[in-house]
Design a protein around this motif. Structure first.
Motif, short mmCIF file in Angstrom:
data_model
loop_
_atom_site.label_atom_id
_atom_site.label_comp_id
_atom_site.label_asym_id
_atom_site.label_seq_id
_atom_site.Cartn_x
_atom_site.Cartn_y
_atom_site.Cartn_z
N LEU A 173 16.23 11.94 52.45
CA LEU A 173 17.90 12.46 52.87
C LEU A 173 18.59 11.40 52.18
O LEU A 173 19.88 11.94 51.93
CB LEU A 173 18.12 12.73 54.34
N ILE A 174 18.40 10.06 52.46
CA ILE A 174 19.32 9.05 51.74
C ILE A 174 19.29 9.39 50.25
O ILE A 174 20.30 9.58 49.38
CB ILE A 174 18.73 7.81 52.10
N PHE A 175 18.05 9.60 49.53
CA PHE A 175 18.16 9.95 48.00
C PHE A 175 19.01 11.23 47.71
O PHE A 175 19.68 11.22 46.71
CB PHE A 175 16.66 9.95 47.58
N VAL A 176 18.74 12.35 48.50
CA VAL A 176 19.47 13.51 48.42
C VAL A 176 21.06 13.27 48.70
O VAL A 176 21.78 13.85 47.54
CB VAL A 176 19.08 14.61 49.29
N ALA A 177 21.52 12.36 49.60
CA ALA A 177 22.85 12.09 49.80
C ALA A 177 23.26 11.25 48.54
O ALA A 177 24.40 11.54 48.02
CB ALA A 177 23.00 11.44 51.05
N HIS A 178 22.50 10.45 48.12
CA HIS A 178 23.09 9.73 46.99
C HIS A 178 23.28 10.53 45.58
O HIS A 178 24.26 10.58 44.77
CB HIS A 178 21.91 8.56 46.60
N ALA A 179 22.16 11.41 45.23
CA ALA A 179 22.35 12.32 44.07
C ALA A 179 23.56 13.27 44.29
O ALA A 179 24.18 13.35 43.37
CB ALA A 179 20.98 12.90 43.88
N ALA A 180 23.78 13.83 45.52
CA ALA A 180 24.77 14.72 45.76
C ALA A 180 26.22 13.82 45.62
O ALA A 180 26.97 14.58 45.13
CB ALA A 180 24.73 15.36 47.34
N PHE A 181 26.22 12.94 46.13
CA PHE A 181 27.42 12.09 46.29
C PHE A 181 28.01 11.80 44.61
O PHE A 181 29.04 11.78 44.28
CB PHE A 181 26.98 10.56 46.89
N ASP A 182 26.78 11.16 43.80
CA ASP A 182 27.01 10.89 42.40
C ASP A 182 27.52 12.44 41.71
O ASP A 182 28.44 12.21 40.85
CB ASP A 182 25.62 10.72 41.73
N ARG A 183 26.93 13.41 41.95
CA ARG A 183 27.30 14.83 41.43
C ARG A 183 28.55 15.28 41.59
O ARG A 183 29.53 15.80 41.06
CB ARG A 183 26.41 15.74 41.80
N SER A 184 29.01 14.95 43.03
CA SER A 184 30.34 15.46 43.65
C SER A 184 31.36 14.47 42.88
O SER A 184 32.42 15.08 42.57
CB SER A 184 30.52 14.85 44.89
N LEU A 185 31.04 13.32 42.28
CA LEU A 185 31.87 12.65 41.47
C LEU A 185 31.94 12.83 39.82
O LEU A 185 32.62 12.45 39.10
CB LEU A 185 31.60 10.86 41.51
N GLY A 186 31.00 13.70 39.54
CA GLY A 186 30.67 14.20 38.25
C GLY A 186 29.74 13.59 37.32
O GLY A 186 29.61 13.86 36.34
N TYR A 187 29.07 12.58 38.33
CA TYR A 187 27.88 12.01 37.48
C TYR A 187 26.64 12.87 37.41
O TYR A 187 25.82 13.03 38.67
CB TYR A 187 27.42 10.72 38.23
#
Length: 148
Positions: A102-116
């Motif tokens: 869940l932490i890794f999903v959160a991190h990937a989603a956070f990055d994508r929400s910022l455009g990364y």
């Protein structure tokens, strides 16, 4: 639905306009859901704080080269690795695997929400969500080609 500017940009090979904003909003929703589920399943804040940016250690792959860097970054920032961890957590009964997933999903989603987004081998700034950062100056782009 689409305005003329969006139609003109649609052949760039990456999302633009409302599609890009929808993908970023979707990622923000995945981020919120995964963080909520993490705490609902008994996750501790300190574990989240320690591991949230751990996937960014995959940047070390860029020391080897662009292709290796992109491959390692994408392996860690896709949703496939957390899916495998979550399945392993279910099969073994180890809650920590669920938490890390869940932490890794959160991190990937956070990055994508910022455009990364996921990276192309062309370089770090080339992602499936479009280029990130400021484009290099003409002189820098020329020098990167090895022509200077």
């Amino acid at each position: 639905m689409n305005n003329n500017a969006e139609l003109e940009q649609s052949d760039r090979g990456y999302p633009t306009g409302m599609v890009l904003w929808l993908l970023r909003a979707e990622a923000l929703a995945v981020f919120a859901a995964s963080i909520s589920l993490f705490f609902f399943l008994g996750g501790e804040f300190w574990v989240l704080a320690v591991l949230f940016f751990a996937p960014d250690l995959s940047f070390v792959g860029y020391v080897v080269g662009k292709k290796a860097g992109a491959a390692l970054y994408n392996a860690v920032h896709s949703y496939a690795l957390p899916a495998v961890l979550a399945i392993a957590g279910v099969l073994t009964g180890l809650t920590i695997l669920w938490h890390v997933a869940l932490i890794f999903v959160a991190h990937a989603a956070f990055d994508r929400s910022l455009g990364y987004g996921l990276k192309y081998a062309a370089g770090f700034r080339h992602t499936h969500l479009g280029p990130i950062g400021n484009p290099p100056s003409a002189a820098a782009a020329f020098a990167q080609q090895g022509d200077v």
